[in-house]
Design a protein around this motif. Sequence first.
Motif, PDB file in Angstrom:
ATOM      1  N   LEU A 183      -8.375   8.200   4.909  1.00 15.59           N
ATOM      2  CA  LEU A 183      -9.067   7.706   6.099  1.00 15.59           C
ATOM      3  C   LEU A 183      -8.333   8.120   7.366  1.00 15.59           C
ATOM      4  O   LEU A 183      -8.955   8.574   8.340  1.00 15.59           O
ATOM      5  CB  LEU A 183      -9.179   6.183   6.019  1.00 15.59           C
ATOM      6  CG  LEU A 183      -9.751   5.468   7.253  1.00 15.59           C
ATOM      7  CD1 LEU A 183     -11.143   5.970   7.568  1.00 15.59           C
ATOM      8  CD2 LEU A 183      -9.740   3.963   7.036  1.00 15.59           C
TER       9      LEU A 183
ATOM     10  N   CYS B  83      -9.345   9.636  -2.346  1.00 10.79           N
ATOM     11  CA  CYS B  83     -10.233   8.579  -2.841  1.00 10.79           C
ATOM     12  C   CYS B  83     -10.262   8.561  -4.365  1.00 10.79           C
ATOM     13  O   CYS B  83     -10.269   7.485  -4.995  1.00 10.79           O
ATOM     14  CB  CYS B  83     -11.642   8.769  -2.284  1.00 10.79           C
ATOM     15  SG  CYS B  83     -11.796   8.373  -0.520  1.00 10.79           S
TER      16      CYS B  83
ATOM     17  N   SER C 266      -5.295   1.052  -3.020  1.00 11.00           N
ATOM     18  CA  SER C 266      -6.117   1.328  -1.836  1.00 11.00           C
ATOM     19  C   SER C 266      -5.354   2.064  -0.743  1.00 11.00           C
ATOM     20  O   SER C 266      -5.963   2.701   0.119  1.00 11.00           O
ATOM     21  CB  SER C 266      -6.695   0.023  -1.281  1.00 11.00           C
ATOM     22  OG  SER C 266      -5.661  -0.855  -0.879  1.00 11.00           O
TER      23      SER C 266
ATOM     24  N   ALA D  78      -6.304   5.673  -0.452  1.00 11.98           N
ATOM     25  CA  ALA D  78      -7.537   5.914   0.289  1.00 11.98           C
ATOM     26  C   ALA D  78      -7.313   5.773   1.794  1.00 11.98           C
ATOM     27  O   ALA D  78      -7.965   6.456   2.591  1.00 11.98           O
ATOM     28  CB  ALA D  78      -8.617   4.938  -0.178  1.00 11.98           C
ATOM     29  N   TRP D  79      -6.409   4.878   2.177  1.00 15.71           N
ATOM     30  CA  TRP D  79      -6.069   4.743   3.594  1.00 15.71           C
ATOM     31  C   TRP D  79      -5.513   6.063   4.134  1.00 15.71           C
ATOM     32  O   TRP D  79      -5.786   6.438   5.289  1.00 15.71           O
ATOM     33  CB  TRP D  79      -5.033   3.637   3.794  1.00 15.71           C
ATOM     34  CG  TRP D  79      -5.619   2.286   4.057  1.00 15.71           C
ATOM     35  CD1 TRP D  79      -5.643   1.208   3.218  1.00 15.71           C
ATOM     36  CD2 TRP D  79      -6.277   1.872   5.252  1.00 15.71           C
ATOM     37  NE1 TRP D  79      -6.281   0.152   3.806  1.00 15.71           N
ATOM     38  CE2 TRP D  79      -6.681   0.524   5.070  1.00 15.71           C
ATOM     39  CE3 TRP D  79      -6.575   2.501   6.459  1.00 15.71           C
ATOM     40  CZ2 TRP D  79      -7.358  -0.204   6.039  1.00 15.71           C
ATOM     41  CZ3 TRP D  79      -7.249   1.789   7.435  1.00 15.71           C
ATOM     42  CH2 TRP D  79      -7.632   0.448   7.222  1.00 15.71           C
TER      43      TRP D  79
ATOM     44  N   ALA E 286     -14.408   6.281   2.967  1.00 15.67           N
ATOM     45  CA  ALA E 286     -13.025   5.918   2.651  1.00 15.67           C
ATOM     46  C   ALA E 286     -12.793   4.421   2.863  1.00 15.67           C
ATOM     47  O   ALA E 286     -12.116   3.758   2.051  1.00 15.67           O
ATOM     48  CB  ALA E 286     -12.063   6.739   3.507  1.00 15.67           C
ATOM     49  N   ARG E 287     -13.364   3.874   3.941  1.00 18.13           N
ATOM     50  CA  ARG E 287     -13.224   2.433   4.159  1.00 18.13           C
ATOM     51  C   ARG E 287     -13.899   1.637   3.040  1.00 18.13           C
ATOM     52  O   ARG E 287     -13.401   0.606   2.607  1.00 18.13           O
ATOM     53  CB  ARG E 287     -13.811   2.056   5.525  1.00 18.13           C
ATOM     54  CG  ARG E 287     -12.949   2.462   6.699  1.00 18.13           C
ATOM     55  CD  ARG E 287     -13.383   1.757   7.971  1.00 18.13           C
ATOM     56  NE  ARG E 287     -14.712   2.194   8.395  1.00 18.13           N
ATOM     57  CZ  ARG E 287     -14.929   3.186   9.254  1.00 18.13           C
ATOM     58  NH1 ARG E 287     -13.900   3.872   9.741  1.00 18.13           N
ATOM     59  NH2 ARG E 287     -16.152   3.505   9.606  1.00 18.13           N
TER      60      ARG E 287
ATOM     61  N   ALA F 119      -9.124  14.324   1.617  1.00 17.29           N
ATOM     62  CA  ALA F 119      -9.571  12.932   1.682  1.00 17.29           C
ATOM     63  C   ALA F 119     -10.349  12.548   0.427  1.00 17.29           C
ATOM     64  O   ALA F 119     -10.208  11.427  -0.098  1.00 17.29           O
ATOM     65  CB  ALA F 119     -10.425  12.721   2.923  1.00 17.29           C
TER      66      ALA F 119
ATOM     67  N   ARG G  46     -15.282   8.991   6.745  1.00 15.40           N
ATOM     68  CA  ARG G  46     -14.469   7.863   7.209  1.00 15.40           C
ATOM     69  C   ARG G  46     -15.052   6.540   6.720  1.00 15.40           C
ATOM     70  O   ARG G  46     -14.314   5.652   6.275  1.00 15.40           O
ATOM     71  CB  ARG G  46     -14.413   7.866   8.742  1.00 15.40           C
ATOM     72  CG  ARG G  46     -13.725   9.084   9.337  1.00 15.40           C
ATOM     73  CD  ARG G  46     -13.910   9.085  10.841  1.00 15.40           C
ATOM     74  NE  ARG G  46     -13.614  10.398  11.403  1.00 15.40           N
ATOM     75  CZ  ARG G  46     -13.998  10.809  12.606  1.00 15.40           C
ATOM     76  NH1 ARG G  46     -14.698   9.993  13.379  1.00 15.40           N
ATOM     77  NH2 ARG G  46     -13.695  12.007  13.036  1.00 15.40           N
TER      78      ARG G  46
ATOM     79  N   CYS H 164      -8.892  11.796   8.096  1.00 18.10           N
ATOM     80  CA  CYS H 164     -10.230  12.066   8.649  1.00 18.10           C
ATOM     81  C   CYS H 164     -10.333  11.616  10.103  1.00 18.10           C
ATOM     82  O   CYS H 164     -11.002  12.257  10.908  1.00 18.10           O
ATOM     83  CB  CYS H 164     -11.298  11.383   7.809  1.00 18.10           C
ATOM     84  SG  CYS H 164     -11.600  12.185   6.227  1.00 18.10           S
ATOM     85  N   ARG H 165      -9.688  10.504  10.425  1.00 22.12           N
ATOM     86  CA  ARG H 165      -9.708  10.037  11.807  1.00 22.12           C
ATOM     87  C   ARG H 165      -9.029  11.036  12.745  1.00 22.12           C
ATOM     88  O   ARG H 165      -9.365  11.112  13.925  1.00 22.12           O
ATOM     89  CB  ARG H 165      -9.010   8.688  11.913  1.00 22.12           C
ATOM     90  CG  ARG H 165      -9.850   7.526  11.405  1.00 22.12           C
ATOM     91  CD  ARG H 165      -9.059   6.233  11.430  1.00 22.12           C
ATOM     92  NE  ARG H 165      -9.887   5.079  11.067  1.00 22.12           N
ATOM     93  CZ  ARG H 165      -9.410   3.856  10.844  1.00 22.12           C
ATOM     94  NH1 ARG H 165      -8.095   3.637  10.966  1.00 22.12           N
ATOM     95  NH2 ARG H 165     -10.226   2.876  10.530  1.00 22.12           N
TER      96      ARG H 165
END
Length: 390
Positions: free
Chosen positions: A224, A208, A217, A220-221, A282-283, A204, A279, A227-228
């Motif tokens: 994210l 990034c 972006s 980066a999603w 990342a957002r 992750a 998380r 990680c979720r």
Amino acid sequence: MEQQPASGSSWTRTVTKARQWWTRTWSFATRRARSGASRVTSALVPAAVTALCAVLAYVFAELVLGHEDPLFAATAALIALGFNRDPKVRKVIEVAVGCTLGILIGDLMQAVLGQGYWQAVLVVYTSILVARFIDSGATFTLQMSLQSVLVVLLPAAEGGPFTRSQDAIVGGFIALLVTLLMPKNLRKEAATGLRDLYATLTGALRDCSEALRSHESRTAWMGLVACRGTQTAVENLRKDVKNARELATFSPTKRRARPELDETAHTVEMSDLAVRSMRVVARRVISVIDNGALDDEGTGLLADWFDEAADAVGILGRSLGEPAAAGRHKSLSVARGALGGAAARLDPAELGATTLHAEALVMLLRPMMVDLIEATGSSHDEAVGYLPRL
């Protein structure tokens, strides 16, 4: 006039379909064979332990207690031990008690009501209600009802009405004894889980960095989303550590591992906090990219920082997988230094964060790094000490 298809073309299609079918079938059979061989290999030791445990319970009940054909001793040992690579103490106790109570209820009701079909229905009904009163587990209820109906339907034991209950106690006790004394690396499961968790966290951080460099972006999603998906892994880690600490509490041969397991439990909690923070980070990276909140210099500096942090987190993940305590502590010291070096750069001015969005990103990275440093065994004050003053 319609032209009839050539018979040769039809034969070619048939042969092609047959070859495709054979290729798929062979591939499926190969995968099944490999999977089966892997299961057999991993089952070699558990199978031997289970077989020895069942026979030992039978032999003890027959030779020591003098019971004739003590089948319930062997079945209780088999059911209580289960077929798990690493039996859990609570599970073994739960199933053993369920087996014993089921047989005891069957013996008692058989002595009062006799033997027959309607008695069997009443015994199973009573066993289920008693099991639900004692415990909410489905396994406990199943074992009680199963053992009680067998007691009522099988011929009565020659040694007396409660002979089979004694056999069940013997089987459950031997299964518990084997569980407590069986050699086992209590950190193995947790170490594997932590290594996988930190591999995801490292990925992750790399995502990034790549997202910042490419101004994309969506990368980066991806971090994210990864990680979720770790929450289940974290919960499994907690269960593994809980089971290991439980075993270390009851087993006389594994009590020395309790301090080490306490450290592992602390690491799991700090790792969970770090992943949760990741998380949010990342957002924020996604927001920074979409809003153009960084200039070229700031983008490069932050991308370099994420790469540096990813390297440090990778060291941490490998350190936690070290089997020997001495080597692990030495590696954790190296990881602590690498994480501390990255944390020491978390100053918005140093990283070129000149806008509100960019400053917020840097500020979110600070608590994440504190959690990661604490995961190496540092105290909270020591971890915070690595951060630069603002």
